[in-house]
Design an enzyme around this catalytic site. Sequence first.
Site, PDB file in Angstrom:
ATOM      1  N   SER A  27       0.835  -1.206   0.000  1.00  0.00           N
ATOM      2  CA  SER A  27       0.000   0.000   0.000  1.00  0.00           C
ATOM      3  C   SER A  27       0.869   1.254   0.000  1.00  0.00           C
ATOM      4  CB  SER A  27      -0.884   0.026   1.240  1.00  0.00           C
ATOM      5  OG  SER A  27      -1.682  -1.125   1.307  1.00  0.00           O
TER       6      SER A  27
HETATM    7  N1  SAH Z   1      -0.430  -5.068   4.193  1.00  0.00           N
HETATM    8  C1  SAH Z   1       0.282  -5.342   2.955  1.00  0.00           C
HETATM    9  C2  SAH Z   1      -0.576  -5.004   1.752  1.00  0.00           C
HETATM   10  C3  SAH Z   1      -0.727  -6.244   0.940  1.00  0.00           C
HETATM   11  S1  SAH Z   1      -1.923  -6.233  -0.339  1.00  0.00           S
HETATM   12  C4  SAH Z   1       1.626  -4.637   2.921  1.00  0.00           C
HETATM   13  O1  SAH Z   1       1.946  -3.856   3.830  1.00  0.00           O
HETATM   14  O2  SAH Z   1       2.410  -4.890   1.998  1.00  0.00           O
HETATM   15  C5  SAH Z   1      -3.125  -7.351   0.310  1.00  0.00           C
HETATM   16  C6  SAH Z   1      -2.678  -8.753   0.594  1.00  0.00           C
HETATM   17  O3  SAH Z   1      -3.824  -9.463   1.051  1.00  0.00           O
HETATM   18  C7  SAH Z   1      -2.166  -9.531  -0.605  1.00  0.00           C
HETATM   19  O4  SAH Z   1      -0.884  -9.995  -0.331  1.00  0.00           O
HETATM   20  C8  SAH Z   1      -3.152 -10.693  -0.753  1.00  0.00           C
HETATM   21  O5  SAH Z   1      -2.566 -11.893  -1.186  1.00  0.00           O
HETATM   22  C9  SAH Z   1      -3.686 -10.795   0.663  1.00  0.00           C
HETATM   23  N2  SAH Z   1      -4.984 -11.450   0.824  1.00  0.00           N
HETATM   24  C10 SAH Z   1      -6.096 -11.328   0.057  1.00  0.00           C
HETATM   25  N3  SAH Z   1      -7.092 -12.091   0.548  1.00  0.00           N
HETATM   26  C11 SAH Z   1      -6.609 -12.708   1.669  1.00  0.00           C
HETATM   27  C12 SAH Z   1      -7.138 -13.634   2.627  1.00  0.00           C
HETATM   28  N4  SAH Z   1      -8.402 -14.083   2.560  1.00  0.00           N
HETATM   29  N5  SAH Z   1      -6.352 -14.040   3.630  1.00  0.00           N
HETATM   30  C13 SAH Z   1      -5.068 -13.618   3.729  1.00  0.00           C
HETATM   31  N6  SAH Z   1      -4.498 -12.752   2.865  1.00  0.00           N
HETATM   32  C14 SAH Z   1      -5.260 -12.306   1.844  1.00  0.00           C
END
Ligand code: SAH
Length: 235
Positions: A85
Site C-alpha cells: 500500500s
Molecule cells: N499489508 C500489505 C498489503 C498487501 S496487499 C503490505 O503492507 O504490503 C493485500 C494482501 O492481502 C495480498 O498480499 C493478498 O494476497 C492478501 N490477501 C487477500 N485475501 C486474503 C485472505 N483471505 N487471507 C489472507 N491474505 C489475503
Amino acid sequence: MRNYRFNRQRGRAGTRPGEFAGPAAADPRLLRERMARQLQARGISAPDVLSAVKAVPRHLFVQEALAAQAYEDTPLPIGHGQSISQPYLVALMSELLQLKPGMRVLEIGTGSGYQAAILAALGCTVFTVEHLRDLYRNASSLLRNLGFRTIYPHLGDGTLGLPDAAPFDRIIVTACGPEIPEPLVDQLDENGILLVPVGSRTRQNLKRLRKTGGRLTLEDLDPVVFVDLVGVHGR
Ligand code: SAH
C-alpha cells in the site's frame, strides 16, 4: 526503537545489502524523514506513527528494481498481482487504529510485511495472515532477518481470522471484500477497533467498527483502493 540488523553489515562498494546505488542513492534515513514530513503535510499527526515510518526501511520491503521509488507516496507491485500500500494509507490506517504499545493486533493481508512492521514498531504484538505462500515466506524471512520478534506470520485464509489467538484489541484488513468478515467481528475484543475496506472493485470505503459494551458502532471513512480480499468471507 530497535536497532535493525540491516544497518550493521556493509556489502560491496560501501552499499548495504538491499540498498540501492546510483544518483538516487540518498541515505534512506533522510528519505524516510522527508517522507514523514510529507505525510505530516497530508494530515498524519500522531507522533508515534511518524516515528514508526521513520524507523522502518520500506525500501527493503519492495523488489530491488523498485527500491529507488520506495519513499515516494505510491503503492508498488510485490508480485502475484498484489501490491504494498502507499505510505499515506499505511500511516492513516495506523493512526485510525488508535494503537497503544502492548496491544494485540491482527492483520489480514501480510503482503510485503511492511504494515506489520509499522504496527510492531508502534509496540504492538502482531498476528498477520497471508494466503499466498510465496508472499508469506518472503515476508516471514524478511521480518525475521530485520530482527522483528513481536510479529507472528500465518499462512491461511484471513477472513476466518485466527480463532486460536483471539481475541484481538485491534484488527486491520488490508484487502477489500464485499462485506465485513463475520469471524473478525467475533474475534474483536471488548473496546476493540476493526478497520476494514468494504465495497466493489471500483468503489471502496474504509470502515471503522468499534465494540463497546458488547455493542457495535460503525463509521464510514475515506474512499480507498485495495486489492481483492479473497477467501470464505471475501470475494
Ligand atoms: N499489508 C500489505 C498489503 C498487501 S496487499 C503490505 O503492507 O504490503 C493485500 C494482501 O492481502 C495480498 O498480499 C493478498 O494476497 C492478501 N490477501 C487477500 N485475501 C486474503 C485472505 N483471505 N487471507 C489472507 N491474505 C489475503
